[in-house]
Design an enzyme around this catalytic site. Structure first.
Site, PDB file in Angstrom:
ATOM      1  N   ASN A 258      21.024  36.853  -7.984  1.00 36.96           N
ATOM      2  CA  ASN A 258      20.212  36.563  -6.806  1.00 36.96           C
ATOM      3  C   ASN A 258      19.534  37.827  -6.302  1.00 36.96           C
ATOM      4  O   ASN A 258      20.087  38.921  -6.411  1.00 36.96           O
ATOM      5  CB  ASN A 258      21.077  35.973  -5.682  1.00 36.96           C
ATOM      6  CG  ASN A 258      21.521  34.554  -5.987  1.00 36.96           C
ATOM      7  OD1 ASN A 258      20.826  33.806  -6.663  1.00 36.96           O
ATOM      8  ND2 ASN A 258      22.686  34.186  -5.483  1.00 36.96           N
TER       9      ASN A 258
ATOM     10  N   GLY B  92      30.491  39.174 -15.368  1.00 32.92           N
ATOM     11  CA  GLY B  92      30.672  38.708 -13.998  1.00 32.92           C
ATOM     12  C   GLY B  92      30.795  37.198 -13.967  1.00 32.92           C
ATOM     13  O   GLY B  92      29.990  36.497 -13.366  1.00 32.92           O
TER      14      GLY B  92
ATOM     15  N   LYS C  73      12.790  32.056  -6.354  1.00 36.06           N
ATOM     16  CA  LYS C  73      14.233  31.892  -6.149  1.00 36.06           C
ATOM     17  C   LYS C  73      14.685  32.625  -4.890  1.00 36.06           C
ATOM     18  O   LYS C  73      15.558  32.146  -4.155  1.00 36.06           O
ATOM     19  CB  LYS C  73      15.011  32.399  -7.363  1.00 36.06           C
ATOM     20  CG  LYS C  73      16.543  32.327  -7.219  1.00 36.06           C
ATOM     21  CD  LYS C  73      17.037  30.902  -7.088  1.00 36.06           C
ATOM     22  CE  LYS C  73      18.505  30.802  -6.693  1.00 36.06           C
ATOM     23  NZ  LYS C  73      19.434  31.356  -7.670  1.00 36.06           N
TER      24      LYS C  73
ATOM     25  N   ASN D 253      17.036  31.383  -1.652  1.00 39.56           N
ATOM     26  CA  ASN D 253      18.195  32.102  -1.110  1.00 39.56           C
ATOM     27  C   ASN D 253      17.993  32.493   0.343  1.00 39.56           C
ATOM     28  O   ASN D 253      18.931  32.444   1.150  1.00 39.56           O
ATOM     29  CB  ASN D 253      18.481  33.341  -1.955  1.00 39.56           C
ATOM     30  CG  ASN D 253      18.943  33.033  -3.361  1.00 39.56           C
ATOM     31  OD1 ASN D 253      18.493  33.643  -4.319  1.00 39.56           O
ATOM     32  ND2 ASN D 253      19.833  32.071  -3.506  1.00 39.56           N
TER      33      ASN D 253
END
Length: 315
Positions: free
Chosen positions: A103, A7, A186, A190
């Site tokens: 994410n 990806g 994290k 986000n």
């Protein structure tokens, strides 16, 4: 080390460029033929803190062309994880490790079902990337931290070796014995900016100059912190202000979040794995998350409008 980025969009290319320049055999695997052809023809065009250059790195659209890798770094969109790893069996050999730097939450379980939990490592990165054109990216690498770890928190030689390779490539990397907490740290970043930037279509410079949006971002983060604390997650970021500041650290005013980039391309987003994760964990632990639920609903509404428009354009 032979490394394949599964990806290789903007972020994957930023990481792949650094690893390739450090001397690792690095492959960028991407379904976009024009992107791959541009990289193989001219090299990957990179704009970053060091200036502008073309980086020689291998690229392919088919995992069979890459062959077995020592390390597969998964950076596909969250909703493509199961399909992508199923189509990448040619990358997996007896000793291959699979590291998710995606994410949100939940990818490790999907990968474990496909390749075995013993192969899977988890991580989060604050490296940034924006796709400028096929084969061309703007990257934010300097001072951007990456954290990786074993799912059980052990500090093993194999995860230490990957961290050494990353650090040798200029990717500031720390091995975490609390990777779930690191993943939630994290997630807070986000949660702070992704959905809001997607809904408003604002760059970071615009987003961070609007107090009303800052207040909404911090309210969403406060909900996520409350959920994490109730779930017994050990966080490093313990205030909405800290998450809000960290989200923009080292990034230019022109930076556009991956969620905004997805919507600009007419693609669905990773909202279910980000703000949606906060809502699901909140329901599980009895914590109300109305701000995150509203952000999810707004993004879903935008996705629905895009889908309806595409149906009209292509009946």
């Amino acid at each position: 080390m032979k490394i394949c980025i599964l990806g290789a969009g903007a972020l994957g290319c930023a990481i792949g460029a650094a690893l390739s320049e450090a001397g690792h055999e690095t492959w960028l695997l991407n379904r976009g033929a024009a992107h791959v052809e541009a990289i193989n023809t001219r090299g990957l065009h990179v704009l970053d803190e060091r200036g502008e250059r073309h980086v020689k790195v291998k690229a392919a659209t088919d995992a069979a062309e890459v062959g077995v890798a020592d390390l597969v770094i998964v950076l596909v969109k969250s909703f493509h994880t199961a399909q992508a790893i199923a189509g990448a069996s040619a990358l997996i050999g007896p000793h291959t490790l699979v590291l998710s730097l995606q994410n949100g939450l939940g990818h490790e379980d999907i990968l474990a079902q496909a390749v075995g939990r013993e192969r899977v490592l988890a991580g989060k990165t604050y490296v940034g990337g924006v796709l400028l054109a096929p084969g061309s990216i703007r990257a934010g690498v300097a001072s951007k931290q990456t954290y990786i770890g074993e799912l059980d928190g052990q500090l093993t030689p194999r995860v230490q070796a990957i961290a050494e390779a990353f650090n040798g490539a200029g990717l500031a990397t720390t091995v975490s014995d609390n990777i779930l907490g690191t993943m939630w740290d994290k997630l807070l970043v986000n949660v702070a900016t992704g959905a809001l930037s997607g809904i408003t279509m604002l760059s970071y410079g615009q987003l961070y100059s609007e107090p009303l949006l800052e207040n909404t971002a911090k309210a969403a983060v406060a909900e996520a912190i409350a959920v994490a604390e109730k779930a017994g997650i050990r966080l490093s970021l313990t205030s909405p202000e800290a998450a809000w500041r960290l989200a923009a650290e080292g990034l230019p005013a022109s930076f556009r979040t991956s969620m905004l980039q997805s919507l600009e391309k007419g693609s669905i987003t990773e909202i279910d794995f980000i703000n949606g994760s906060v809502v699901r964990w909140g329901q599980r632990h009895g914590i109300a998350t109305p701000v995150n639920a509203t952000l999810v609903a707004c993004i879903k509404g935008i996705e629905r409008a895009m889908a309806d428009h595409q149906k009209k354009e292509n009946p």
